[in-house]
Design a protein around this motif. Sequence first.
Motif, PDB file in Angstrom:
ATOM      1  N   LEU A   2       0.813  -1.199   0.000  1.00 62.57           N
ATOM      2  CA  LEU A   2       0.000   0.000   0.000  1.00 62.57           C
ATOM      3  C   LEU A   2       0.852   1.258   0.000  1.00 62.57           C
ATOM      4  O   LEU A   2       0.438   2.293  -0.509  1.00 62.57           O
ATOM      5  CB  LEU A   2      -0.934  -0.010   1.219  1.00 62.57           C
ATOM      6  N   SER A   3       2.041   1.181   0.578  1.00 62.63           N
ATOM      7  CA  SER A   3       2.906   2.360   0.694  1.00 62.63           C
ATOM      8  C   SER A   3       4.234   2.074  -0.001  1.00 62.63           C
ATOM      9  O   SER A   3       5.158   1.560   0.607  1.00 62.63           O
ATOM     10  CB  SER A   3       3.142   2.704   2.164  1.00 62.63           C
ATOM     11  N   LYS A   4       4.310   2.383  -1.273  1.00 60.56           N
ATOM     12  CA  LYS A   4       5.477   2.022  -2.067  1.00 60.56           C
ATOM     13  C   LYS A   4       6.488   3.162  -2.141  1.00 60.56           C
ATOM     14  O   LYS A   4       6.130   4.325  -2.303  1.00 60.56           O
ATOM     15  CB  LYS A   4       5.046   1.629  -3.477  1.00 60.56           C
ATOM     16  N   VAL A   5       7.759   2.787  -2.038  1.00 60.71           N
ATOM     17  CA  VAL A   5       8.864   3.734  -2.192  1.00 60.71           C
ATOM     18  C   VAL A   5       9.900   3.094  -3.105  1.00 60.71           C
ATOM     19  O   VAL A   5      10.269   1.925  -2.915  1.00 60.71           O
ATOM     20  CB  VAL A   5       9.509   4.081  -0.830  1.00 60.71           C
ATOM     21  N   ILE A  12       9.972  -0.864  -2.121  1.00 57.22           N
ATOM     22  CA  ILE A  12       9.730  -1.439  -0.796  1.00 57.22           C
ATOM     23  C   ILE A  12       8.614  -0.666  -0.105  1.00 57.22           C
ATOM     24  O   ILE A  12       8.287   0.461  -0.494  1.00 57.22           O
ATOM     25  CB  ILE A  12      11.007  -1.400   0.084  1.00 57.22           C
ATOM     26  N   PRO A  13       7.994  -1.250   0.927  1.00 57.61           N
ATOM     27  CA  PRO A  13       7.008  -0.497   1.710  1.00 57.61           C
ATOM     28  C   PRO A  13       7.690   0.634   2.483  1.00 57.61           C
ATOM     29  O   PRO A  13       8.829   0.477   2.957  1.00 57.61           O
ATOM     30  CB  PRO A  13       6.442  -1.543   2.676  1.00 57.61           C
ATOM     31  N   ALA A 134      13.874   6.034  -9.976  1.00 59.96           N
ATOM     32  CA  ALA A 134      14.027   7.184  -9.075  1.00 59.96           C
ATOM     33  C   ALA A 134      12.867   7.214  -8.089  1.00 59.96           C
ATOM     34  O   ALA A 134      11.739   6.833  -8.416  1.00 59.96           O
ATOM     35  CB  ALA A 134      14.071   8.482  -9.873  1.00 59.96           C
ATOM     36  N   GLY A 135      13.145   7.684  -6.881  1.00 61.01           N
ATOM     37  CA  GLY A 135      12.110   7.766  -5.854  1.00 61.01           C
ATOM     38  C   GLY A 135      11.671   9.173  -5.527  1.00 61.01           C
ATOM     39  O   GLY A 135      10.627   9.366  -4.894  1.00 61.01           O
ATOM     40  N   VAL A 136      12.458  10.164  -5.954  1.00 62.56           N
ATOM     41  CA  VAL A 136      12.126  11.566  -5.709  1.00 62.56           C
ATOM     42  C   VAL A 136      12.549  12.385  -6.931  1.00 62.56           C
ATOM     43  O   VAL A 136      13.335  11.929  -7.757  1.00 62.56           O
ATOM     44  CB  VAL A 136      12.815  12.133  -4.441  1.00 62.56           C
ATOM     45  N   ILE A 137      12.023  13.617  -6.995  1.00 61.99           N
ATOM     46  CA  ILE A 137      12.368  14.552  -8.065  1.00 61.99           C
ATOM     47  C   ILE A 137      13.087  15.737  -7.434  1.00 61.99           C
ATOM     48  O   ILE A 137      12.600  16.319  -6.459  1.00 61.99           O
ATOM     49  CB  ILE A 137      11.119  15.045  -8.807  1.00 61.99           C
ATOM     50  N   LYS A 138      14.228  16.104  -7.991  1.00 62.66           N
ATOM     51  CA  LYS A 138      15.016  17.213  -7.446  1.00 62.66           C
ATOM     52  C   LYS A 138      14.878  18.437  -8.342  1.00 62.66           C
ATOM     53  O   LYS A 138      14.993  18.352  -9.573  1.00 62.66           O
ATOM     54  CB  LYS A 138      16.496  16.807  -7.358  1.00 62.66           C
ATOM     55  N   ALA A 311       8.632   8.741   5.878  1.00 65.77           N
ATOM     56  CA  ALA A 311       7.881   7.630   5.284  1.00 65.77           C
ATOM     57  C   ALA A 311       6.628   8.137   4.586  1.00 65.77           C
ATOM     58  O   ALA A 311       6.294   7.711   3.464  1.00 65.77           O
ATOM     59  CB  ALA A 311       7.514   6.606   6.354  1.00 65.77           C
ATOM     60  N   GLU A 312       5.942   9.065   5.222  1.00 60.98           N
ATOM     61  CA  GLU A 312       4.730   9.637   4.612  1.00 60.98           C
ATOM     62  C   GLU A 312       5.082  10.429   3.356  1.00 60.98           C
ATOM     63  O   GLU A 312       4.420  10.307   2.315  1.00 60.98           O
ATOM     64  CB  GLU A 312       4.026  10.543   5.626  1.00 60.98           C
ATOM     65  N   PHE A 313       6.141  11.209   3.435  1.00 60.66           N
ATOM     66  CA  PHE A 313       6.527  12.063   2.309  1.00 60.66           C
ATOM     67  C   PHE A 313       7.008  11.251   1.116  1.00 60.66           C
ATOM     68  O   PHE A 313       6.673  11.542  -0.043  1.00 60.66           O
ATOM     69  CB  PHE A 313       7.627  13.035   2.772  1.00 60.66           C
ATOM     70  N   LEU A 314       7.808  10.231   1.352  1.00 60.01           N
ATOM     71  CA  LEU A 314       8.455   9.486   0.271  1.00 60.01           C
ATOM     72  C   LEU A 314       7.530   8.464  -0.395  1.00 60.01           C
ATOM     73  O   LEU A 314       7.842   7.960  -1.478  1.00 60.01           O
ATOM     74  CB  LEU A 314       9.701   8.780   0.801  1.00 60.01           C
ATOM     75  N   THR A 315       6.407   8.149   0.236  1.00 62.44           N
ATOM     76  CA  THR A 315       5.470   7.195  -0.366  1.00 62.44           C
ATOM     77  C   THR A 315       4.949   7.718  -1.694  1.00 62.44           C
ATOM     78  O   THR A 315       4.530   8.877  -1.797  1.00 62.44           O
ATOM     79  CB  THR A 315       4.282   6.942   0.588  1.00 62.44           C
ATOM     80  N   LEU A 316       4.993   6.872  -2.724  1.00 65.16           N
ATOM     81  CA  LEU A 316       4.450   7.252  -4.021  1.00 65.16           C
ATOM     82  C   LEU A 316       2.921   7.329  -3.907  1.00 65.16           C
ATOM     83  O   LEU A 316       2.277   6.400  -3.432  1.00 65.16           O
ATOM     84  CB  LEU A 316       4.846   6.217  -5.083  1.00 65.16           C
ATOM     85  N   ARG A 317       2.353   8.430  -4.356  1.00 62.32           N
ATOM     86  CA  ARG A 317       0.913   8.648  -4.201  1.00 62.32           C
ATOM     87  C   ARG A 317       0.264   8.964  -5.549  1.00 62.32           C
ATOM     88  O   ARG A 317      -0.104  10.120  -5.806  1.00 62.32           O
ATOM     89  CB  ARG A 317       0.647   9.775  -3.198  1.00 62.32           C
ATOM     90  N   PRO A 318       0.121   7.973  -6.427  1.00 65.89           N
ATOM     91  CA  PRO A 318      -0.469   8.221  -7.748  1.00 65.89           C
ATOM     92  C   PRO A 318      -1.967   8.487  -7.655  1.00 65.89           C
ATOM     93  O   PRO A 318      -2.597   8.156  -6.662  1.00 65.89           O
ATOM     94  CB  PRO A 318      -0.184   6.930  -8.517  1.00 65.89           C
TER      95      PRO A 318
END
Length: 318
Positions: A2-5, A12-13, A134-138, A311-318
């Motif tokens: 449910l919480s993918k990073v 991973i969760p 990639a897990g984040v955008i800079k 953890a909340e911030f890095l979770t992918l939220r499509p």
Amino acid sequence: MLSKVNTVLGTIPAEELGLVAIHEHIGYGMPGSELDSKWWKTPEQRYEETVPKLRKFHEYGGGTFVDATGICNGRDIDYYKSLSAKTGVNIIACTGFVGGDTALPHFARASVEYLAEVFIHEITVGIGATGSKAGVIKVGVSRGGKMTELDKRIYRAAARAAVATGAPILTHLAIDVQPAMDIFTEEGLPLDRVLFGHADDGFNADNTPDLYIAEQGGRVGFDTFGYETELEDPPFWARPRQDRLDHFMRFLNAGNIDKVLAGVDANCSPLGWPGVKGHTVNYMFEDLIPDLRNEGLGEAEINKIFVENPAEFLTLRP
């Protein structure tokens, strides 16, 4: 899950991230620094310098290292994969650019649509042939303190990619924020998906509207801890240790613990320059967290800042 990073070794969760260093660098250099004959290191030298720091980070209880090194600045995904496997530290790589002034001509001349496609591809398909996503955008404000037209194009592309993929955005500096906020809002990106970084650096702190950012719903990064005037040879963005702590505590005491993330902007093995002596990612454990305890923060609050909020911030939220 449910919480993918996205990490360099796979998705991973978020619950498995552990304690997170939110804005760091495995090895950062400006474009062209690989041509410097004095400070550029061989892969073996970089490995020898970096592995002990990450192993110590893991031994202290560190779980995840977010590498904020953008395209054109020495990002090396296969190297990150090797480091992660060797040390047990999750490494999250980014797409995007540290600032428009670090984008080489091919990207600097590109359209918003093209840049957004690059970012989306790196988040959903992978970076080059590495198989890692990639897990984040800079994104970042170029030198000079004001967003350039190129910066604005990159920010808009990043916003579109964030909306399309659910990936969060990290910014380099939290100055000249209104144009950035306007772009994010126009593109339909909630500001809680953006971490406005380096709010605490000694050169720009006075021009950083940290409370305003929080009021508008953005997240604020106090992520240059350890760059102190007390260092042997402090950089120009250094700041007295207690002054930075006082700033951080003022922000927390204004009711912003849900909006804050903290890091040290470590550069494990600088590329093309000597780096800053006496500063590593392990400042988090050796100095920062003890300082926060001395300021009266309890374990639940420390967990909130370094585990729950990331953890909340890095979770992918499509």
